[in-house]
Design a protein around this motif. Structure first.
Motif, PDB file in Angstrom:
ATOM      1  N   VAL A 102       0.837  -1.323   0.004  1.00 57.14           N
ATOM      2  CA  VAL A 102      -0.026   0.055  -0.025  1.00 57.14           C
ATOM      3  C   VAL A 102       0.944   1.282  -0.222  1.00 57.14           C
ATOM      4  N   LEU A 103       2.006   1.250   0.756  1.00 54.79           N
ATOM      5  CA  LEU A 103       2.704   2.511   0.860  1.00 54.79           C
ATOM      6  C   LEU A 103       3.335   3.209  -0.488  1.00 54.79           C
ATOM      7  N   MET A 104       3.427   2.287  -1.468  1.00 58.13           N
ATOM      8  CA  MET A 104       4.139   2.541  -2.796  1.00 58.13           C
ATOM      9  C   MET A 104       3.045   3.796  -3.427  1.00 58.13           C
ATOM     10  N   TYR A 105       1.603   3.623  -2.817  1.00 62.46           N
ATOM     11  CA  TYR A 105       0.615   4.660  -3.512  1.00 62.46           C
ATOM     12  C   TYR A 105       0.458   5.556  -2.643  1.00 62.46           C
ATOM     13  N   ASN A 132      11.496  -2.261  -2.189  1.00 67.52           N
ATOM     14  CA  ASN A 132      12.735  -1.932  -1.746  1.00 67.52           C
ATOM     15  C   ASN A 132      13.549  -1.004  -2.692  1.00 67.52           C
ATOM     16  N   ALA A 133      13.442   0.458  -2.255  1.00 67.78           N
ATOM     17  CA  ALA A 133      14.164   1.348  -3.031  1.00 67.78           C
ATOM     18  C   ALA A 133      15.871   1.182  -3.383  1.00 67.78           C
ATOM     19  N   ASP A 134      16.282   0.265  -2.391  1.00 63.54           N
ATOM     20  CA  ASP A 134      17.838   0.189  -2.562  1.00 63.54           C
ATOM     21  C   ASP A 134      17.982  -1.126  -3.649  1.00 63.54           C
ATOM     22  N   GLY A 154      19.715   5.532  -7.184  1.00 64.89           N
ATOM     23  CA  GLY A 154      19.473   6.713  -6.489  1.00 64.89           C
ATOM     24  C   GLY A 154      18.065   7.331  -6.615  1.00 64.89           C
ATOM     25  N   THR A 155      17.218   6.645  -7.015  1.00 66.07           N
ATOM     26  CA  THR A 155      15.760   7.270  -7.041  1.00 66.07           C
ATOM     27  C   THR A 155      14.836   6.154  -6.251  1.00 66.07           C
ATOM     28  N   ASP A 156      13.809   6.947  -5.916  1.00 62.55           N
ATOM     29  CA  ASP A 156      12.783   5.876  -5.240  1.00 62.55           C
ATOM     30  C   ASP A 156      11.377   5.744  -6.028  1.00 62.55           C
ATOM     31  N   ALA A 157      11.673   6.422  -7.185  1.00 63.52           N
ATOM     32  CA  ALA A 157      10.484   6.366  -8.172  1.00 63.52           C
ATOM     33  C   ALA A 157      10.686   5.082  -9.429  1.00 63.52           C
ATOM     34  N   TYR A 158       9.543   4.595  -9.569  1.00 66.00           N
ATOM     35  CA  TYR A 158       9.517   3.363 -10.471  1.00 66.00           C
ATOM     36  C   TYR A 158       8.098   3.310 -11.188  1.00 66.00           C
ATOM     37  N   THR A 159       7.869   2.390 -12.178  1.00 65.23           N
ATOM     38  CA  THR A 159       6.791   2.085 -12.667  1.00 65.23           C
ATOM     39  C   THR A 159       6.387   0.695 -12.457  1.00 65.23           C
TER      40      THR A 159
END
Length: 241
Positions: A102-105, A132-134, A154-159
């Motif tokens: 849920v948190l990713m939204y 997992n952003a890492d 180096g980002t925490d954004a993804y599709t």
């Protein structure tokens, strides 16, 4: 397979925190079609499912209707978002709060997490499943998508696989957040260490022994460094002080 692994890990933490046979009050935030709600209700717990999507809520109600009366009586569904727990429930109302995928939204995850922690009784368990952003470069890298892998560092954004632009979380940041909301990290696992590149439509092994071996490998990797640190997902368990 992800669901089976997370269910095992959650059951492990519940068994470690609460006396055997205790009927727990559980809140599943963003329950989807209610599969985990029903699993926990079948185990004897009193479970509340919170879901904002009307179609998913309808599917959950349909699934519940097929259950025996004793299980139906232990389940309650509430329509609402994870950010609205304070609207629907009193602080300290639950022994276990589950928030998986849920948190990713969520745009403001810290505020949402603080609200979830307030729902816990003292000694209560908070179970989170996050991207997992890492390790965002792992999936494109293993698929040979070198441009995608390079962009993921180096980002925490993804599709995600639904085509939605979402965000991932980092272990260190979540650990600090959990401490700040009085539900410090108690245990954490990696999920989908080796199986993240499998196609969504891929079927698990039909042979029960082969399936159990696969789950055993993923489970072992998910609790062992350095493997768990490059897992696609992180399962974090905090305990309310």
């Amino acid at each position: 397979m992800r669901k089976e692994l997370v269910a095992r890990q959650l059951d492990e933490q519940i068994a470690a925190r609460f006396p055997v046979g205790r009927r727990l009050r559980v809140l599943d935030v963003g329950m989807g079609e209610g599969g985990q709600v029903l699993r926990l209700a079948r185990a004897g717990h009193k479970v509340t499912g919170l879901e904002r999507d009307a179609k998913l809520l309808a599917a959950a109600r349909e699934a519940l209707a097929a259950e025996p009366e004793g299980i139906r009586g232990r389940v309650r569904f509430v329509e609402g978002a994870g950010q609205e727990t304070g609207v629907h429930f009193l602080p300290g109302s639950f022994d276990v709060v589950v928030c998986h995928g849920v948190l990713m939204y969520v745009e403001d995850p810290d505020a949402t997490l603080a609200g979830l922690a307030r729902m816990l009784a003292p000694g209560g368990l908070l179970s989170l499943l996050v991207r997992n952003a890492d390790a965002l470069a792992m999936r494109p890298g293993l698929a040979g998508d070198w441009a995608g892998a390079l962009a993921a560092f180096g980002t925490d954004a993804y599709t995600n696989r639904l085509g939605l632009d979402v965000r991932a979380d980092r272990l260190d940041a979540l650990t600090a957040t959990l401490t700040g909301i009085s539900a410090p990290l108690h245990a954490w696992y990696g999920v989908r260490v080796f199986t993240d590149t499998a196609a969504d439509e891929a079927e698990p092994p039909a042979d029960p022994a082969a399936l159990e071996t696969l789950l055993a490998v993923e489970e072992r990797a998910g609790r062992t460094d350095p493997y768990r640190r490059v897992a696609a997902l992180l399962h974090l368990c905090g305990v309310r002080g």
